[in-house]
Design a protein around this motif. Structure first.
Motif, PDB file in Angstrom:
ATOM      1  N   LEU A 151       0.835  -1.204   0.000  1.00 52.44           N
ATOM      2  CA  LEU A 151       0.000   0.000   0.000  1.00 52.44           C
ATOM      3  C   LEU A 151       0.871   1.256   0.000  1.00 52.44           C
ATOM      4  CD1 LEU A 151      -2.780   1.278   0.096  1.00 52.44           C
ATOM      5  CD2 LEU A 151      -2.823   0.892   2.568  1.00 52.44           C
ATOM      6  N   LEU A 152       1.958   1.239   0.770  1.00 53.54           N
ATOM      7  CA  LEU A 152       2.889   2.368   0.744  1.00 53.54           C
ATOM      8  C   LEU A 152       3.453   2.548  -0.666  1.00 53.54           C
ATOM      9  CD1 LEU A 152       4.700   4.572   1.915  1.00 53.54           C
ATOM     10  CD2 LEU A 152       6.232   2.772   2.766  1.00 53.54           C
ATOM     11  N   ALA A 153       3.824   1.463  -1.314  1.00 57.93           N
ATOM     12  CA  ALA A 153       4.335   1.563  -2.686  1.00 57.93           C
ATOM     13  C   ALA A 153       3.262   2.105  -3.628  1.00 57.93           C
ATOM     14  CB  ALA A 153       4.827   0.205  -3.169  1.00 57.93           C
ATOM     15  N   ALA A 154       2.031   1.609  -3.483  1.00 58.58           N
ATOM     16  CA  ALA A 154       0.955   2.043  -4.374  1.00 58.58           C
ATOM     17  C   ALA A 154       0.677   3.535  -4.245  1.00 58.58           C
ATOM     18  CB  ALA A 154      -0.316   1.244  -4.081  1.00 58.58           C
ATOM     19  N   ARG A 168       2.582  -2.408 -13.496  1.00 57.66           N
ATOM     20  CA  ARG A 168       3.225  -3.592 -12.909  1.00 57.66           C
ATOM     21  C   ARG A 168       2.169  -4.560 -12.383  1.00 57.66           C
ATOM     22  NH1 ARG A 168       8.756  -3.309 -11.591  1.00 57.66           N
ATOM     23  NH2 ARG A 168       9.711  -1.275 -11.967  1.00 57.66           N
ATOM     24  N   ARG A 169       2.608  -5.788 -12.186  1.00 53.42           N
ATOM     25  CA  ARG A 169       1.770  -6.795 -11.533  1.00 53.42           C
ATOM     26  C   ARG A 169       2.201  -6.897 -10.080  1.00 53.42           C
ATOM     27  NH1 ARG A 169       2.563 -11.622 -12.860  1.00 53.42           N
ATOM     28  NH2 ARG A 169       0.458 -12.488 -12.938  1.00 53.42           N
ATOM     29  N   THR A 170       1.239  -7.026  -9.202  1.00 51.65           N
ATOM     30  CA  THR A 170       1.549  -7.070  -7.776  1.00 51.65           C
ATOM     31  C   THR A 170       0.515  -7.892  -7.034  1.00 51.65           C
ATOM     32  OG1 THR A 170       2.112  -5.707  -5.834  1.00 51.65           O
ATOM     33  CG2 THR A 170       0.218  -5.003  -7.137  1.00 51.65           C
ATOM     34  N   THR A 171       0.896  -8.381  -5.889  1.00 50.26           N
ATOM     35  CA  THR A 171      -0.060  -8.893  -4.926  1.00 50.26           C
ATOM     36  C   THR A 171       0.082  -8.031  -3.679  1.00 50.26           C
ATOM     37  OG1 THR A 171      -0.971 -10.895  -3.899  1.00 50.26           O
ATOM     38  CG2 THR A 171       1.445 -10.645  -3.859  1.00 50.26           C
ATOM     39  N   ALA A 172      -0.713  -8.309  -2.661  1.00 46.39           N
ATOM     40  CA  ALA A 172      -0.685  -7.585  -1.393  1.00 46.39           C
ATOM     41  C   ALA A 172      -1.616  -8.342  -0.461  1.00 46.39           C
ATOM     42  CB  ALA A 172      -1.153  -6.135  -1.574  1.00 46.39           C
ATOM     43  N   LEU A 173      -1.830  -7.804   0.718  1.00 47.37           N
ATOM     44  CA  LEU A 173      -2.833  -8.402   1.597  1.00 47.37           C
ATOM     45  C   LEU A 173      -4.153  -8.468   0.841  1.00 47.37           C
ATOM     46  CD1 LEU A 173      -3.619  -9.425   4.458  1.00 47.37           C
ATOM     47  CD2 LEU A 173      -4.327  -7.065   4.938  1.00 47.37           C
ATOM     48  N   VAL A 216      -4.955  -0.724  -3.544  1.00 52.89           N
ATOM     49  CA  VAL A 216      -3.828  -1.003  -4.439  1.00 52.89           C
ATOM     50  C   VAL A 216      -4.331  -1.191  -5.870  1.00 52.89           C
ATOM     51  CG1 VAL A 216      -2.056  -2.706  -5.034  1.00 52.89           C
ATOM     52  CG2 VAL A 216      -2.310  -1.955  -2.663  1.00 52.89           C
ATOM     53  N   THR A 217      -5.404  -1.949  -6.035  1.00 55.46           N
ATOM     54  CA  THR A 217      -5.926  -2.219  -7.371  1.00 55.46           C
ATOM     55  C   THR A 217      -6.327  -0.938  -8.093  1.00 55.46           C
ATOM     56  OG1 THR A 217      -6.696  -4.415  -6.694  1.00 55.46           O
ATOM     57  CG2 THR A 217      -7.699  -3.470  -8.674  1.00 55.46           C
ATOM     58  N   ARG A 218      -6.864   0.012  -7.358  1.00 56.12           N
ATOM     59  CA  ARG A 218      -7.269   1.278  -7.990  1.00 56.12           C
ATOM     60  C   ARG A 218      -6.080   2.059  -8.548  1.00 56.12           C
ATOM     61  NH1 ARG A 218     -10.984   1.262  -3.585  1.00 56.12           N
ATOM     62  NH2 ARG A 218      -9.731   2.683  -2.302  1.00 56.12           N
TER      63      ARG A 218
END
Length: 292
Positions: A151-154, A168-173, A216-218
């Motif tokens: 979330l900080l990165a996003a 980029r592609r990412t995952t997160a909580l 993050v997705t947004r």
């Protein structure tokens, strides 16, 4: 070997995500430096370390130390051992102030997470850290983010005023994990039912709108750029139950997503695999640098 920066808030970061990552980097010979808001040592979320306060009687001083559900929810033994060792690291005892960090002094960045709003919002909302994260991405350096660290990165903006994760592609909580923890928290911590939700949905917003996954997705170029365990993955149930964690020699429960020089993971149950993937990225960078 690489020198890695690990920023932390004053308090309430996740002990597993910080300490296991630190331990893996240390074992593989990489240099670690920490940074906190004012240069004083940070402190992990005490409930994630002890489990105390995570049971339905956790508000009663006389019964608080009796741990049941808390035993399941807290950091596991290898993370607690790693955290105790990390606390003795001179780098952890003497962190840099956030504002004094120079990106040019480091070869990589690792962003742990944590969910407790009391301490984590300071970290997630820091413009100083967001600008620093953007510098690491702009320089093409290896970056690793787990759980709320994503979330900080996003929230960190690139030169075109889009998130550094755009494209980029990412995952997160995941919302599935966050929702499940929140449901348990509303029962076992009925006097503090939002302990597991760092940001709560506002009136009129759909459920989960302020979850890590949805925020993050947004910020991504496409919704499908947020990745989770595919249904046909081996060990799918282990990876998605939220009850099984990876270990130093068993990654069957883990799920991480790598996109070039960026790697992300969902929760503490991925952190051994996450940290080893990041360390491999650092080694690749060292190899390329040595060949020039």
């Amino acid at each position: 070997m690489a020198k890695v920066l690990i920023p932390l808030p004053h308090r309430d970061f996740d002990p597993s995500e910080a300490a296991i990552s630190w331990s893996v980097l240390k074992r593989l010979g990489h240099s670690r430096a920490f940074a906190t808001p004012d240069g004083r040592p940070g402190h992990a979320d005490d409930m994630m370390l002890t489990g105390e306060g995570l049971d339905i009687w956790g508000f009663l001083p006389g019964l608080k130390r009796l741990v049941a559900i808390g035993w399941l929810m807290r950091a596991n033994s290898d993370a607690r051992i790693a955290y105790a060792a990390m606390e003795q690291d001179p780098a952890f005892k003497n962190p840099l102030p956030w504002r004094q960090v120079r990106r040019a002094d480091f070869d990589g960045l690792l962003l742990p997470g944590g969910h407790r709003a009391r301490g984590m919002r300071e970290y997630l909302e820091s413009e100083v850290l967001q600008n620093l994260v953007a510098e690491f991405f702009a320089a093409g350096l290896p970056v690793a983010a787990v759980c709320h660290g994503v979330l900080l990165a996003a929230r960190s903006r690139a030169a075109h005023d889009r998130s550094v994760l755009y494209g980029r592609r990412t995952t997160a909580l995941t919302w599935a994990f966050e929702r499940k923890a929140s449901q348990v928290g509303r029962v076992v911590r009925f006097w503090d039912p939002h302990y597991y939700r760092t940001y709560r949905d506002r009136p009129g917003e759909p459920k989960g709108f302020m979850s890590v996954q949805q925020e993050v997705t947004r910020e991504l170029a496409r919704p499908e750029d947020f990745v989770d365990v595919p249904p046909d993955a081996s060990n799918y149930r282990r990876k998605t139950s939220g009850m099984v964690r990876d270990t130093s020699d068993d990654d069957s429960a883990a799920f991480v997503a790598r996109d070039g020089n960026y790697v992300s993971a969902r929760w503490p149950g991925d952190v051994h695999t996450f940290a080893k993937t990041f360390a491999a990225m650092l080694a690749e960078r060292d190899k390329v640098a040595a060949s020039r």
